[in-house]
Design a protein around this motif. Structure first.
Motif, mmCIF file in Angstrom:
data_model
loop_
_atom_site.group_PDB
_atom_site.id
_atom_site.type_symbol
_atom_site.label_atom_id
_atom_site.label_comp_id
_atom_site.label_asym_id
_atom_site.label_seq_id
_atom_site.Cartn_x
_atom_site.Cartn_y
_atom_site.Cartn_z
ATOM 1 N N SER A 128 16.019 10.483 -7.406
ATOM 2 C CA SER A 128 14.872 11.158 -6.733
ATOM 3 C C SER A 128 13.428 10.623 -6.940
ATOM 4 O O SER A 128 12.873 10.636 -6.048
ATOM 5 C CB SER A 128 14.806 12.594 -7.606
ATOM 6 O OG SER A 128 14.793 12.529 -8.894
ATOM 7 N N CYS A 129 13.482 9.980 -8.205
ATOM 8 C CA CYS A 129 12.140 9.076 -8.213
ATOM 9 C C CYS A 129 12.034 8.183 -7.363
ATOM 10 O O CYS A 129 10.851 7.898 -6.711
ATOM 11 C CB CYS A 129 12.127 8.687 -9.605
ATOM 12 S SG CYS A 129 11.874 10.173 -10.862
ATOM 13 N N TRP A 130 13.091 7.377 -7.190
ATOM 14 C CA TRP A 130 12.823 6.250 -6.178
ATOM 15 C C TRP A 130 12.625 6.777 -4.749
ATOM 16 O O TRP A 130 11.973 6.117 -3.868
ATOM 17 C CB TRP A 130 14.172 5.291 -6.152
ATOM 18 C CG TRP A 130 13.997 4.549 -7.420
ATOM 19 C CD1 TRP A 130 14.627 4.802 -8.810
ATOM 20 C CD2 TRP A 130 13.133 3.331 -7.776
ATOM 21 N NE1 TRP A 130 14.285 3.656 -9.476
ATOM 22 C CE2 TRP A 130 13.275 2.834 -8.946
ATOM 23 C CE3 TRP A 130 12.189 2.600 -6.629
ATOM 24 C CZ2 TRP A 130 12.591 1.549 -9.412
ATOM 25 C CZ3 TRP A 130 11.643 1.661 -7.357
ATOM 26 C CH2 TRP A 130 11.842 0.877 -8.856
ATOM 27 N N ILE A 131 13.277 7.839 -4.243
ATOM 28 C CA ILE A 131 12.956 8.466 -2.962
ATOM 29 C C ILE A 131 11.525 8.752 -2.941
ATOM 30 O O ILE A 131 10.862 8.636 -1.798
ATOM 31 C CB ILE A 131 13.704 9.613 -2.773
ATOM 32 C CG1 ILE A 131 15.278 9.186 -2.471
ATOM 33 C CG2 ILE A 131 13.198 10.556 -1.822
ATOM 34 C CD1 ILE A 131 16.250 10.368 -2.362
ATOM 35 N N VAL A 132 10.981 9.395 -3.939
ATOM 36 C CA VAL A 132 9.418 9.555 -4.096
ATOM 37 C C VAL A 132 8.514 8.124 -3.672
ATOM 38 O O VAL A 132 7.760 8.208 -3.002
ATOM 39 C CB VAL A 132 8.906 10.314 -5.271
ATOM 40 C CG1 VAL A 132 7.312 10.416 -5.395
ATOM 41 C CG2 VAL A 132 9.585 11.672 -5.116
ATOM 42 N N LEU A 170 0.865 -1.107 0.163
ATOM 43 C CA LEU A 170 -0.089 -0.108 0.015
ATOM 44 C C LEU A 170 0.821 1.278 0.050
ATOM 45 O O LEU A 170 0.449 2.029 -0.763
ATOM 46 C CB LEU A 170 -0.822 0.027 1.080
ATOM 47 C CG LEU A 170 -2.076 -0.974 1.243
ATOM 48 C CD1 LEU A 170 -2.798 -1.014 2.455
ATOM 49 C CD2 LEU A 170 -2.990 -0.697 -0.021
ATOM 50 N N ALA A 171 1.716 1.183 0.754
ATOM 51 C CA ALA A 171 2.963 2.396 0.761
ATOM 52 C C ALA A 171 3.477 2.559 -0.477
ATOM 53 O O ALA A 171 3.690 3.687 -0.984
ATOM 54 C CB ALA A 171 3.828 2.352 2.075
ATOM 55 N N VAL A 172 3.696 1.682 -1.097
ATOM 56 C CA VAL A 172 4.531 1.632 -2.495
ATOM 57 C C VAL A 172 3.648 2.301 -3.553
ATOM 58 O O VAL A 172 3.677 3.080 -4.463
ATOM 59 C CB VAL A 172 5.198 0.467 -3.045
ATOM 60 C CG1 VAL A 172 5.511 0.292 -4.506
ATOM 61 C CG2 VAL A 172 6.374 0.217 -2.128
ATOM 62 N N LEU A 173 2.457 1.735 -3.427
ATOM 63 C CA LEU A 173 1.173 2.124 -4.365
ATOM 64 C C LEU A 173 0.866 3.581 -4.086
ATOM 65 O O LEU A 173 0.846 4.380 -5.078
ATOM 66 C CB LEU A 173 0.059 1.296 -4.104
ATOM 67 C CG LEU A 173 -1.262 1.489 -4.959
ATOM 68 C CD1 LEU A 173 -0.767 1.150 -6.484
ATOM 69 C CD2 LEU A 173 -2.294 0.650 -4.874
ATOM 70 N N VAL A 174 0.845 4.239 -2.716
ATOM 71 C CA VAL A 174 0.744 5.432 -2.701
ATOM 72 C C VAL A 174 2.030 6.176 -3.349
ATOM 73 O O VAL A 174 1.844 7.354 -3.640
ATOM 74 C CB VAL A 174 0.698 5.898 -1.153
ATOM 75 C CG1 VAL A 174 0.673 7.375 -0.791
ATOM 76 C CG2 VAL A 174 -0.766 5.305 -0.644
ATOM 77 N N GLY A 175 2.995 5.743 -3.173
ATOM 78 C CA GLY A 175 4.301 6.466 -3.574
ATOM 79 C C GLY A 175 4.314 6.482 -5.221
ATOM 80 O O GLY A 175 4.982 7.347 -5.751
ATOM 81 N N LEU A 176 3.949 5.384 -5.916
ATOM 82 C CA LEU A 176 3.650 5.418 -7.366
ATOM 83 C C LEU A 176 2.551 6.324 -7.835
ATOM 84 O O LEU A 176 2.757 6.982 -9.004
ATOM 85 C CB LEU A 176 3.672 3.803 -7.781
ATOM 86 C CG LEU A 176 4.835 3.325 -7.798
ATOM 87 C CD1 LEU A 176 4.075 1.668 -7.997
ATOM 88 C CD2 LEU A 176 5.782 3.477 -8.636
ATOM 89 N N LYS A 199 9.513 7.469 -16.310
ATOM 90 C CA LYS A 199 10.757 7.446 -17.227
ATOM 91 C C LYS A 199 11.850 7.627 -16.160
ATOM 92 O O LYS A 199 12.806 6.476 -16.387
ATOM 93 C CB LYS A 199 10.769 8.582 -18.164
ATOM 94 C CG LYS A 199 11.871 8.583 -19.028
ATOM 95 C CD LYS A 199 11.791 9.853 -19.882
ATOM 96 C CE LYS A 199 13.229 9.897 -20.540
ATOM 97 N NZ LYS A 199 13.190 11.054 -21.441
ATOM 98 N N GLY A 200 11.668 8.402 -15.300
ATOM 99 C CA GLY A 200 12.954 8.641 -14.379
ATOM 100 C C GLY A 200 13.072 7.192 -13.284
ATOM 101 O O GLY A 200 14.160 6.720 -13.052
ATOM 102 N N LEU A 201 11.995 6.419 -13.031
ATOM 103 C CA LEU A 201 12.033 5.227 -12.386
ATOM 104 C C LEU A 201 12.795 4.251 -13.280
ATOM 105 O O LEU A 201 13.831 3.470 -12.546
ATOM 106 C CB LEU A 201 10.648 4.505 -12.026
ATOM 107 C CG LEU A 201 9.887 5.264 -10.822
ATOM 108 C CD1 LEU A 201 8.655 4.737 -10.845
ATOM 109 C CD2 LEU A 201 10.452 5.287 -9.520
ATOM 110 N N PHE A 202 12.436 4.173 -14.621
ATOM 111 C CA PHE A 202 13.299 3.089 -15.396
ATOM 112 C C PHE A 202 14.789 3.390 -15.625
ATOM 113 O O PHE A 202 15.381 2.815 -15.913
ATOM 114 C CB PHE A 202 12.431 2.862 -16.704
ATOM 115 C CG PHE A 202 11.128 2.356 -16.565
ATOM 116 C CD1 PHE A 202 11.479 0.758 -16.152
ATOM 117 C CD2 PHE A 202 9.872 2.762 -16.702
ATOM 118 C CE1 PHE A 202 10.145 0.079 -15.969
ATOM 119 C CE2 PHE A 202 8.892 1.784 -16.480
ATOM 120 C CZ PHE A 202 8.827 0.574 -16.068
ATOM 121 N N GLU A 203 14.729 4.538 -15.561
ATOM 122 C CA GLU A 203 16.385 5.358 -15.619
ATOM 123 C C GLU A 203 16.776 5.326 -14.582
ATOM 124 O O GLU A 203 18.229 5.538 -14.243
ATOM 125 C CB GLU A 203 16.183 6.575 -16.192
ATOM 126 C CG GLU A 203 15.904 6.727 -17.665
ATOM 127 C CD GLU A 203 15.829 8.310 -18.368
ATOM 128 O OE1 GLU A 203 16.092 9.222 -17.460
ATOM 129 O OE2 GLU A 203 15.532 8.470 -19.124
#
Length: 102
Positions: A77-81, A31-37, A69-73
């Motif tokens: 910063s995207c992974w921190i979000v 659930l936390a990852v879903l909220v983050g995504l 795109k930032g997640l795949f790259e």
């Protein structure tokens, strides 16, 4: 009609809190990852739109495109979000545990 929504929510909450420890933690992480995504980029967009005006690369969906795109790259910063909601929840639970021990 409102009572049926309330009953659904109460049943879901009771099911969630009655899960075994491992399943509870796995569900919390999911659930936390879903909220983050899904939710965090929208909140970031709204905060940025309110304070800084329009997003430089386009609109709301352009931000989501750049985010994924930032997640795949593998942009940090995207992974921190994505990890932010779970990290916040973990720190909150840690402080609550410390306060209970005092």
């Amino acid at each position: 009609m409102a009572q049926s929504y309330s009953n659904w929510f109460v049943r879901a909450r009771d099911y969630y809190f009655s899960l075994p420890r491992f399943k509870f933690e796995a569900m919390t992480l999911g659930l936390a990852v879903l909220v983050g995504l899904l939710l965090m980029p929208a909140l970031i967009y709204l905060a940025g739109h309110y304070t800084l005006k329009d997003y430089a690369n386009g609109g709301f969906f352009a931000l989501y495109y750049d985010f994924f795109k930032g997640l795949f790259e593998l942009r940090q910063s995207c992974w921190i979000v994505v990890a932010g909601p779970f990290a916040f929840l973990t720190v909150f639970r840690l402080f609550r545990l410390i306060l209970r021990k005092l």
